[in-house]
Scaffold this motif. Sequence first.
Motif, PDB file in Angstrom:
ATOM      1  N   LEU A   1     -12.918  25.201  -2.917  1.00 21.37           N
ATOM      2  CA  LEU A   1     -12.037  25.092  -4.087  1.00 21.37           C
ATOM      3  C   LEU A   1     -11.453  26.456  -4.474  1.00 21.37           C
ATOM      4  O   LEU A   1     -10.333  26.548  -4.959  1.00 21.37           O
ATOM      5  CB  LEU A   1     -12.792  24.503  -5.284  1.00 21.37           C
ATOM      6  N   LEU A   2     -12.245  27.518  -4.241  1.00 24.44           N
ATOM      7  CA  LEU A   2     -11.806  28.868  -4.607  1.00 24.44           C
ATOM      8  C   LEU A   2     -10.656  29.352  -3.737  1.00 24.44           C
ATOM      9  O   LEU A   2      -9.946  30.292  -4.087  1.00 24.44           O
ATOM     10  CB  LEU A   2     -12.969  29.863  -4.489  1.00 24.44           C
ATOM     11  N   LEU A   3     -10.505  28.720  -2.564  1.00 25.10           N
ATOM     12  CA  LEU A   3      -9.462  29.143  -1.634  1.00 25.10           C
ATOM     13  C   LEU A   3      -8.107  28.528  -1.974  1.00 25.10           C
ATOM     14  O   LEU A   3      -7.081  28.952  -1.465  1.00 25.10           O
ATOM     15  CB  LEU A   3      -9.834  28.721  -0.204  1.00 25.10           C
ATOM     16  N   LEU A   4      -8.106  27.503  -2.855  1.00 18.96           N
ATOM     17  CA  LEU A   4      -6.895  26.719  -3.067  1.00 18.96           C
ATOM     18  C   LEU A   4      -6.018  27.265  -4.192  1.00 18.96           C
ATOM     19  O   LEU A   4      -6.522  27.859  -5.148  1.00 18.96           O
ATOM     20  CB  LEU A   4      -7.280  25.272  -3.390  1.00 18.96           C
ATOM     21  N   ASP A   5      -4.708  27.027  -4.056  1.00 17.52           N
ATOM     22  CA  ASP A   5      -3.810  27.311  -5.177  1.00 17.52           C
ATOM     23  C   ASP A   5      -3.866  26.132  -6.142  1.00 17.52           C
ATOM     24  O   ASP A   5      -4.446  25.103  -5.833  1.00 17.52           O
ATOM     25  CB  ASP A   5      -2.382  27.560  -4.681  1.00 17.52           C
TER      26      ASP A   5
ATOM     27  N   LEU B   1     -17.477  23.905  -3.444  1.00 25.18           N
ATOM     28  CA  LEU B   1     -17.070  24.823  -4.513  1.00 25.18           C
ATOM     29  C   LEU B   1     -16.396  26.056  -3.919  1.00 25.18           C
ATOM     30  O   LEU B   1     -15.401  26.563  -4.444  1.00 25.18           O
ATOM     31  CB  LEU B   1     -18.283  25.240  -5.354  1.00 25.18           C
ATOM     32  N   LEU B   2     -16.951  26.512  -2.793  1.00 29.99           N
ATOM     33  CA  LEU B   2     -16.397  27.684  -2.099  1.00 29.99           C
ATOM     34  C   LEU B   2     -14.970  27.387  -1.633  1.00 29.99           C
ATOM     35  O   LEU B   2     -14.061  28.212  -1.792  1.00 29.99           O
ATOM     36  CB  LEU B   2     -17.306  28.029  -0.916  1.00 29.99           C
TER      37      LEU B   2
ATOM     38  N   PHE C   1      -5.438  22.443  -5.434  1.00 29.93           N
ATOM     39  CA  PHE C   1      -6.679  22.215  -6.180  1.00 29.93           C
ATOM     40  C   PHE C   1      -6.611  20.866  -6.898  1.00 29.93           C
ATOM     41  O   PHE C   1      -7.516  20.030  -6.774  1.00 29.93           O
ATOM     42  CB  PHE C   1      -6.864  23.358  -7.183  1.00 29.93           C
TER      43      PHE C   1
END
Lengths: 136, 111
Positions: free
Chosen positions: A51-55, A48-49, A59
């Motif tokens: 996923l937050l880094l992706l555009d 989940l962490l 994503f």
Amino acid sequence: MAVHATHDLTREYRRTVPSTWWLKRRTYFLFMLRELTALFVGGYAAFLLVLLLLDQATFASVLKSPVSLVLHLIALPMVIYHSVTWINLTPKVLVIWRGEEQVSPTLILLVHYAAWGVISLAILGLAIWLCGGKTI
Amino acid sequence: MTRSNEPAVWSLFSAGGVVAAFVFPALMIVTGLAAFFGWVAPAELYSVLQHPLTRVCLFVCIALPLFHWAHRFRYTVADLGLEGHDKLLSIVCYGLASVGTLLAAVLLIFR
């Protein structure tokens, strides 16, 4: 030799346990399986962490990749095993008294399973409602 | 009585266990199965993640389960034969969980 012997006499006795002890009995194995679910719980939190880094494009492609599907299919049974073992322990942890009478452990168990079901349906319903399903 | 941080980390372990038990299976079906098979559109899921309320929920769903992992993994590794390295294990496990929590907070607030 004698020096070693006297030195050892003052030491605490520690029985060595082989690191495969949990393969010796079914209950030990199930205990270890339960403990190892933490790896998948932590792993999914880390996912989940990430996923937050992706555009948005990355994503989408990550969630659409077969690797994601396979990893989820491996982790899901382990996390469900965590849920089941966790909820099964609740009557032991939550001992509730109503006056002189103890609230039935079975009732506590049922309430937790019902809550798990309601929360799960709410998450799935909300996701499908908000994020539009093409095929449903 | 010796001083111990056990109650604090046990609370985090327990809270993380509850969050993971009740929320993770359904969340995994969403990100793993629903997104893959097209029951939900990843682009729309992405925009739901931008909502402040979703972000608060996500923070809880990342931070607490990380501490759940840290606490349980620390004892599991000890049980598998590394009980002599408890101090190092604690630092690594709770350290990683803390870094993850901090990272989640920073990403959810600023990204």
